[in-house]
Design a protein around this motif. Structure first.
Motif, PDB file in Angstrom:
ATOM      1  N   LEU A 121       0.826  -1.210   0.000  1.00 59.04           N
ATOM      2  CA  LEU A 121       0.000   0.000   0.000  1.00 59.04           C
ATOM      3  C   LEU A 121       0.861   1.260   0.000  1.00 59.04           C
ATOM      4  O   LEU A 121       0.552   2.237  -0.692  1.00 59.04           O
ATOM      5  CB  LEU A 121      -0.924   0.005   1.214  1.00 59.04           C
ATOM      6  CG  LEU A 121      -2.051  -1.032   1.217  1.00 59.04           C
ATOM      7  CD1 LEU A 121      -2.814  -0.967   2.537  1.00 59.04           C
ATOM      8  CD2 LEU A 121      -2.997  -0.823   0.050  1.00 59.04           C
ATOM      9  N   THR A 122       1.945   1.234   0.774  1.00 59.69           N
ATOM     10  CA  THR A 122       2.863   2.382   0.803  1.00 59.69           C
ATOM     11  C   THR A 122       3.492   2.603  -0.558  1.00 59.69           C
ATOM     12  O   THR A 122       3.612   3.745  -1.038  1.00 59.69           O
ATOM     13  CB  THR A 122       3.951   2.162   1.859  1.00 59.69           C
ATOM     14  OG1 THR A 122       3.341   1.956   3.139  1.00 59.69           O
ATOM     15  CG2 THR A 122       4.887   3.357   1.941  1.00 59.69           C
ATOM     16  N   ALA A 123       3.895   1.512  -1.213  1.00 66.30           N
ATOM     17  CA  ALA A 123       4.475   1.611  -2.554  1.00 66.30           C
ATOM     18  C   ALA A 123       3.456   2.169  -3.539  1.00 66.30           C
ATOM     19  O   ALA A 123       3.802   2.984  -4.406  1.00 66.30           O
ATOM     20  CB  ALA A 123       4.962   0.242  -3.008  1.00 66.30           C
ATOM     21  N   TYR A 124       2.201   1.743  -3.403  1.00 62.68           N
ATOM     22  CA  TYR A 124       1.149   2.251  -4.300  1.00 62.68           C
ATOM     23  C   TYR A 124       0.976   3.761  -4.127  1.00 62.68           C
ATOM     24  O   TYR A 124       0.919   4.504  -5.116  1.00 62.68           O
ATOM     25  CB  TYR A 124      -0.167   1.532  -4.013  1.00 62.68           C
ATOM     26  CG  TYR A 124      -1.344   2.117  -4.762  1.00 62.68           C
ATOM     27  CD1 TYR A 124      -1.582   1.776  -6.085  1.00 62.68           C
ATOM     28  CD2 TYR A 124      -2.198   3.026  -4.143  1.00 62.68           C
ATOM     29  CE1 TYR A 124      -2.651   2.321  -6.778  1.00 62.68           C
ATOM     30  CE2 TYR A 124      -3.275   3.579  -4.837  1.00 62.68           C
ATOM     31  CZ  TYR A 124      -3.493   3.216  -6.146  1.00 62.68           C
ATOM     32  OH  TYR A 124      -4.551   3.773  -6.832  1.00 62.68           O
ATOM     33  N   ILE A 125       0.899   4.210  -2.882  1.00 63.46           N
ATOM     34  CA  ILE A 125       0.729   5.640  -2.624  1.00 63.46           C
ATOM     35  C   ILE A 125       1.909   6.427  -3.171  1.00 63.46           C
ATOM     36  O   ILE A 125       1.745   7.457  -3.837  1.00 63.46           O
ATOM     37  CB  ILE A 125       0.559   5.898  -1.118  1.00 63.46           C
ATOM     38  CG1 ILE A 125      -0.763   5.307  -0.626  1.00 63.46           C
ATOM     39  CG2 ILE A 125       0.613   7.393  -0.814  1.00 63.46           C
ATOM     40  CD1 ILE A 125      -0.932   5.358   0.882  1.00 63.46           C
ATOM     41  N   GLY A 126       3.128   5.947  -2.889  1.00 61.11           N
ATOM     42  CA  GLY A 126       4.316   6.645  -3.377  1.00 61.11           C
ATOM     43  C   GLY A 126       4.348   6.714  -4.897  1.00 61.11           C
ATOM     44  O   GLY A 126       4.671   7.764  -5.477  1.00 61.11           O
ATOM     45  N   MET A 127       4.012   5.604  -5.554  1.00 61.79           N
ATOM     46  CA  MET A 127       4.025   5.571  -7.013  1.00 61.79           C
ATOM     47  C   MET A 127       2.977   6.516  -7.599  1.00 61.79           C
ATOM     48  O   MET A 127       3.243   7.255  -8.560  1.00 61.79           O
ATOM     49  CB  MET A 127       3.774   4.145  -7.494  1.00 61.79           C
ATOM     50  CG  MET A 127       3.805   3.975  -9.004  1.00 61.79           C
ATOM     51  SD  MET A 127       3.453   2.266  -9.500  1.00 61.79           S
ATOM     52  CE  MET A 127       1.697   2.175  -9.060  1.00 61.79           C
ATOM     53  N   GLN A 128       1.775   6.510  -7.008  1.00 62.96           N
ATOM     54  CA  GLN A 128       0.706   7.349  -7.539  1.00 62.96           C
ATOM     55  C   GLN A 128       0.974   8.838  -7.300  1.00 62.96           C
ATOM     56  O   GLN A 128       0.651   9.682  -8.151  1.00 62.96           O
ATOM     57  CB  GLN A 128      -0.628   6.948  -6.908  1.00 62.96           C
ATOM     58  CG  GLN A 128      -1.110   5.572  -7.299  1.00 62.96           C
ATOM     59  CD  GLN A 128      -1.307   5.426  -8.797  1.00 62.96           C
ATOM     60  OE1 GLN A 128      -1.831   6.318  -9.458  1.00 62.96           O
ATOM     61  NE2 GLN A 128      -0.888   4.285  -9.336  1.00 62.96           N
TER      62      GLN A 128
END
Length: 332
Positions: free
Chosen positions: A154-161
């Motif tokens: 989830l953290t990776a998703y937020i950072g990527m987005q």
């Protein structure tokens, strides 16, 4: 006495006028400071900014558990529901921060100016604060209620987005990959939460299926904006329609091939089904891709959920495929 009547009438008129002004929406000059909205309006604006129509995309979290035949257990349903809520919160955080960041530019856009943050219904600081809170709370809750791996995803998703909102959406090819990866993460997280090994064919089919739909949407936007000034996406002017057509055709081909490899693969669960549902599901899957490609070729492939819901034939094919796929996974 003769002078007091007009004065009284004037006072009543002023009172009525003031009350009428208070009952009407508070307008502001373009670029001027918005009127302070009420708490109820702010809450409604925050909800609208989270794009409830887009929440259906997060239902992809059921993909991996369904593919493994482990969806209908109490543990699975609990975890899948949890990750759906957490992923929705993460996506909402990105939407809020993005709209707060783009508020000034959105006010000059013919349609985006109606977004709650741009219209002043939601103050920019409130949008930033709410988005930041969701971005922190969702991974934290995942680490506590699910697993550290889910929290990391989830953290990776937020950072990527967020990187996409700031700069990556302006980079050729990378913008397509980032959006497609967001769909892939949705499909993966349900399996990660339940500790289900993810099949190579599952990952390939999902990844390239997402790229197919994303590039088809971009192609449709490019076709519709051809020869028109002021494209809604500045990057569209740097893509050629020929290139985008190549991408969605390539992605569709790889997705179909990977799915057929899964359907024809021997081993795994012994075949005890009444009918070869795995193999039969290939027909429905290929038909669905071909039907979707019709809209892509016409340049009318917008949001994937809109395409599916507004075309009865595609919706029927998708339902038949889901039924066959479910029977194949259940080994019925």
């Amino acid at each position: 006495m003769t002078e007091t009547a007009p004065l009284a009438g004037s006072a009543h008129a002023d009172t009525a006028t003031n009350q009428g002004e208070m009952s009407r929406p508070q307008w502001r000059a373009p670029g001027g400071p918005p009127a302070r909205p009420r708490a109820g309006a702010v809450l409604r604006g925050l909800l609208k900014t989270t794009r409830p129509k887009q929440w259906v995309k997060n239902s992809l979290v059921v993909a991996a558990p369904a593919a493994a035949g482990r969806l209908f257990t109490r543990e699975a349903l609990t975890q899948v529901t949890l990750v759906f809520v957490l992923f929705t919160a993460c996506a909402a955080a990105v939407y809020l921060i993005n709209d707060a960041r783009d508020a000034a530019a959105d006010r000059a856009h013919p349609t985006k100016r109606h977004r709650p943050v741009a219209a002043g219904q939601v103050p920019v600081p409130v949008a930033y604060a709410t988005g930041a809170a969701l971005a922190v709370l969702a991974p934290t809750a995942a680490a506590w209620l699910s697993s550290p791996v889910v929290a990391a995803l989830l953290t990776a998703y937020i950072g990527m987005q967020l990187a996409y909102c700031v700069s990556l959406k302006h980079v050729l090819v990378i913008d397509l990959v980032v959006v497609s990866t967001g769909f892939l993460m949705r499909a993966m997280i349900g399996g990660v939460a339940l500790g289900i090994p993810l099949s190579r064919w599952f990952l390939i089919t999902t990844g390239f299926g997402a790229l197919f739909m994303v590039s088809a949407k971009r192609y449709s936007e490019a076709v519709q904006m051809a020869g028109k000034a002021g494209a809604t996406r500045a990057l569209l002017t740097e893509y050629s329609t020929g290139y985008l057509r190549f991408v969605w055709q390539l992605a569709a081909g790889v997705a179909v091939l990977a799915y057929c490899m899964w359907a024809l693969e021997e081993g795994g669960v012994p075949h005890t089904s009444v009918l070869p549902w795995r193999q039969l599901s290939m027909v429905a899957f290929v038909l669905a891709v071909l039907r979707y490609a019709v809209f892509a070729d016409r340049g009318t492939a917008g949001e994937p959920e809109d395409v599916v819901l507004h075309d009865r034939a595609l919706a029927l094919i998708g339902t038949v495929w889901l039924a066959m796929y479910g029977l194949a996974v259940a080994n019925w």
